[in-house]
Design a protein around this motif. Structure first.
Motif, PDB file in Angstrom:
ATOM      1  N   ALA A 213       0.823  -1.216   0.000  1.00 33.60           N
ATOM      2  CA  ALA A 213       0.000   0.000   0.000  1.00 33.60           C
ATOM      3  C   ALA A 213       0.856   1.265   0.000  1.00 33.60           C
ATOM      4  N   MET A 214       2.171   1.115   0.124  1.00 32.66           N
ATOM      5  CA  MET A 214       3.059   2.272   0.155  1.00 32.66           C
ATOM      6  C   MET A 214       3.440   2.700  -1.266  1.00 32.66           C
ATOM      7  N   THR A 215       3.710   3.982  -1.438  1.00 38.57           N
ATOM      8  CA  THR A 215       4.104   4.500  -2.752  1.00 38.57           C
ATOM      9  C   THR A 215       5.375   3.827  -3.237  1.00 38.57           C
ATOM     10  N   LYS A 216       6.340   3.702  -2.340  1.00 37.39           N
ATOM     11  CA  LYS A 216       7.588   3.004  -2.652  1.00 37.39           C
ATOM     12  C   LYS A 216       7.650   1.755  -1.779  1.00 37.39           C
TER      13      LYS A 216
END
Length: 451
Positions: A213-216
């Motif tokens: 769910a994290m951008t990176k």
């Protein structure tokens, strides 16, 4: 009891930053690098002797012990890889596929089953199997690792892991921690021995779920914890964040020399200088284990081999024999104060012959008076031999070595473009109070201001 959720039907990315394996060797300057993930880090003398022969026949005869208790073979020729794979398969060191091999990053106490601690060998093996069987978990980062410490005398407390289980004798349970050593890891709570495997499995799935769910996507557990609370992971794993008391910081473990386990039970630990072993050294260790002990060798994360169950009247003979073959057999050996990568002889990234320089600097490092490793000599900023901080780190550059104090190889330099003699003089100067009167180093101290 924890509940294991069903696998998610989703497309997952391949493992990032691939590490070499037996089925996925990595090209290096001196040939293919083949890393063997030995389950439980236990080998028979027969297997070790065959590996020594294979390393000499299919590679350049150089082996390395890694900081995760793995054994890797250098200089393997492409044309000989099928033959080597056949030998490894016969020894039971080949997985079903490269993905199953890569996921088995599980470190267990090297004396487990021999010492007074709980036997975590079966737990480690069961965790390996559970991880390898779930193909979804192959999306974990390449260096994502697990650790199971049995609380015995040769502790893994100072070794870092993404997910760790440390046995607490006073609770008869395992303390679960994330992203660190036994002292620095973020605590998740306690679990029974029977729940360790499932807890590790569920935490790994939680890492992928929350990290996705994290951008990176996070490279390691510490990256996930910067954006996700440990409580969320604990609840997913069915744990209560009610940690056992943290362990006091302990000295780095030393497996070198005679290890007494009580009731006349002895083990002998011998080090590989800078983690490097020749095929002849491996074959000699196999012969020694067969003749003077019970024919078993254990690998350690401290770049040392342990020969268990040595006969009491053979320990000194065995130590003398292996010392003559260039093994480190004494705990005050200066080479134990330094770590170094393969250097320019085996790596295109390295800007210096790090192991030759490390050997020259070993007496200086020893007399700095630090316990454990005092100096890291790295061929580049990646710091493969020790990515973490060291009291002193020398990083090879085109113009010489950069010196970093109390930092990792990527840290800020205290001094730059040093020759190896200038670096030795500076280090000797920093430890001058302890070094006073040491004839070997007197000239280095006099030259400590050399540009």
């Amino acid at each position: 009891m924890l509940t294991m959720s069903a696998p998610r039907e989703t497309s997952l990315p391949s493992r990032k930053g691939r590490c070499p394996g037996a089925l996925a060797p990595m090209p290096a300057k001196d040939g293919l690098l083949v890393r063997l993930r030995v389950s439980g880090a236990v080998l028979s003398s027969v297997a070790l002797r065959r590996l020594a022969s294979a390393g000499a026949g299919f590679g350049n005869g150089i082996f390395e012990l890694t900081s995760r208790g793995n054994l890797q073979m250098r200089g393997v020729r492409d044309a000989d890889l099928p033959s080597l794979t056949e030998v490894l398969s016969g020894l039971g060191l080949i997985d079903d596929d490269a993905g199953a091999e890569a996921i088995r990053n599980v470190l267990v106490s090297p004396l487990t089953g021999l010492d007074s601690g709980v036997d975590v060998g079966p737990i480690g093996k069961a965790l390996e199997d559970a991880l390898a069987q779930d193909k979804a978990l192959r999306a974990l980062p390449a260096k994502f690792g697990f650790l199971v410490d049995n609380g015995g005398p040769l502790s893994l407390a100072q070794e870092s892991a993404d997910v760790r289980f440390d046995f607490c004798a006073d609770r008869n349970m395992f303390a679960v921690g994330l992203a660190g050593t036994a002292q620095s890891a973020v605590p998740l709570g306690l679990c029974e021995a029977r729940d360790v495997v499932e807890a590790g499995f569920v935490i790994a799935r939680a890492f992928l779920r929350f990290g996705g769910a994290m951008t990176k996507p996070p490279a390691r557990m510490r990256n996930l914890l910067s954006a996700c609370s440990a409580r969320m992971i604990a609840e997913t794993a069915g744990l209560r964040p009610d940690p056992a008391p943290k362990r006091a910081r302990c000295a780095e473990a030393s497996p070198i020399g005679v290890i007494e386990l009580g009731e006349g039970r002895l083990c002998l630990g011998v080090g590989a200088p800078f983690g490097r072993l020749s095929a002849e050294m491996l074959a000699a260790a196999a012969d020694a284990a067969e003749i003077h002990a019970r024919g078993e060798i254990r690998l350690t994360p401290w770049r040392a081999l342990i020969i268990p169950r040595v006969a009491e009247d053979r320990a000194d003979v065995l130590r003398g024999l292996l010392s003559r073959l260039d093994f480190v057999t004494e705990r005050d050996d200066p080479r134990l104060a330094v770590v170094a990568c393969i250097g320019a002889s085996g790596c295109d990234c390295a800007a210096a012959d790090t192991q030759a320089d490390a050997l020259y600097l070993a007496p200086v490092a020893k007399w700095l008076g630090r316990a454990g490793v005092a100096l890291h000599v790295s061929g580049c900023e990646k710091g493969c031999a020790r990515p973490a901080a060291a009291p002193y780190t020398l990083v090879a550059k085109a113009g010489g070595y950069d010196l970093i104090v109390d930092g990792a190889p990527s840290g800020r330099a205290f001094a730059t473009e040093l020759s190896v003699t200038a670096a030795a003089a500076i280090l000797a100067g920093r430890g001058e109070a302890r070094l006073e009167g040491q004839p070997f180093l007197s000239k280095l101290i006099e030259r400590k201001r050399e540009p």
